[in-house]
Design an enzyme around this catalytic site. Structure first.
Site, PDB file in Angstrom:
ATOM      1  CG  ASP A 292      -1.789   1.461  -4.413  1.00 51.18           C
ATOM      2  OD1 ASP A 292      -0.988   1.366  -3.460  1.00 51.18           O
ATOM      3  OD2 ASP A 292      -1.774   0.709  -5.402  1.00 51.18           O
TER       4      ASP A 292
ATOM      5  CB  SER B 263      -0.689  -2.417  -3.399  1.00 50.26           C
ATOM      6  OG  SER B 263      -0.249  -1.178  -2.908  1.00 50.26           O
TER       7      SER B 263
ATOM      8  CB  SER C 201      -1.000   0.033   1.159  1.00 47.21           C
ATOM      9  OG  SER C 201      -1.747  -1.157   1.209  1.00 47.21           O
TER      10      SER C 201
END
Length: 356
Positions: free
Chosen positions: A274, A272, A234
């Protein structure tokens, strides 16, 4: 041989991203009224974590500020995101921490808001808390963050240049094969009607919590890193501006913030999370910037996020933590050598300072 180097920001290394003017600090705090505070928690061999608070003073006298959200990949936790997206506003500071501490931080932020003068009858608070996973370097299951740590980050928030690198919510993070952390940068541009000042100058400041996979690129030049121990994990980006933007426009700025991750080599892995949020501190006494005049704002966000991400790595220090795991800081010498040896390296702003 163990790396020995002092943390230095990109511009201290002669690495200049883009051509736009920065604010005095080249930081999110160049937006008047925005302060940053950290609580850094390093305990024994296993705890490397913390809290970072982005505090807009304008919330002292306004119930909310216009805001936008963009989710590049939703494999993460962001408390308050649905109301932010629905109403187009934030009503609390934005706090960053570790994944499993998100909910304790949110609870502490609610307590903080309820205790503020004039809020004795408030019955609903939408805390904004985001995270990245620092479980490689910190015992994330221990959930060591307490309300006192949250209050300390909020109360210590100050103007000026925020600490960067392995501090606050970036204490235990890693990015692009190296030690990551907190980074910040800013840009200024001249707008038209709907800007925050009589001179038409708009400031855009960003702060990042970098903790994502990919292959580091500096000004487009690949930098060989260590193999990632895990993918994803992230990135959170907070964009502040004193320009008059409405919530929809701020969502467009937030979108560009996530796009900028690609400039430094993000692979946007499926694991991830984001996230980018953008908010405006401008007084609500005029129209937003016209759509035709948004291009300088987009370019400013892209440049500032790229530089902030580089600062988060260049200011970080090699860290050993949970399970004896180590994240190594990127070698400044390696970066500068790669830039010197790359054809056309000056095209995106590197200034050779003779470092070797």
């Amino acid at each position: 041989m163990e790396l020995t180097q002092a943390p230095r920001r990109a511009r201290e290394l002669g690495i200049v991203v883009g051509s736009r003017e920065t604010g005095p600090w080249n930081a999110i705090t160049d937006v008047a009224g925005v302060r940053v505070g950290h609580t850094t928690l390093v305990e024994g061999d296993d705890i490397r974590t913390g809290v970072t608070a982005i505090v807009p003073d304008q919330l002292d006298h306004r119930r909310a500020l216009p805001a936008g959200l963009f989710v590049g990949n939703g494999h993460g936790k962001m408390v308050g995101s649905t109301q932010l997206a629905e109403l187009g506003e934030i009503e609390t500071p934005a706090l960053l921490t570790a994944t499993l501490s998100t909910f304790r931080v949110a609870d502490a932020l609610v307590s903080h808001m309820l205790r503020l003068p004039g809020r004795e009858s408030v019955q609903s608070v939408n805390p904004i808390v985001a995270e990245t996973n620092d479980g490689y370097l910190s015992d994330i299951r221990a959930r060591p963050i307490t309300a006192e740590h949250v209050h300390a980050a909020l109360e210590s928030a100050s103007a000026g240049l925020p600490a960067e690198g392995s501090v606050g919510a970036g204490t235990g993070t890693g990015a692009l094969g190296f030690k990551g952390g907190i980074g910040t940068a800013s840009r200024r541009f001249t707008g038209g009607t709907g800007t925050a000042s009589s001179e038409g100058a708009v400031t855009v400041g960003v702060l990042v919590q970098s903790n994502f996979s990919g292959l580091l690129r500096v000004l487009g030049v690949p930098i060989l890193g260590r193999p990632a121990e895990q993918t994803g994990n992230s990135c959170v980006i907070v964009v502040a501006t004193d320009g008059r933007f409405d919530a929809r426009q701020l969502s467009r700025l937030a979108r560009r913030a996530v796009f900028a991750m690609g400039r430094v080599g993000a692979d946007f892995a499926g694991g991830s999370g984001d996230y980018a949020i953008a908010f405006s501190t401008a007084a609500p006494d005029g129209p937003p910037l016209p759509e035709a005049e948004l291009e300088p704002a987009f370019a400013s966000v892209l440049e500032a996020v790229e530089e902030a991400l580089l600062n988060s790595l260049f200011m970080a220090t090699t860290t050993t933590g949970f399970g004896g795991h180590t994240k190594h800081a990127v070698s400044h010498e390696q970066v500068l050598r790669a830039l010197r040896e790359s054809p056309g390296r000056g095209d995106r702003g590197h200034r050779d300072r003779g470092d070797s």
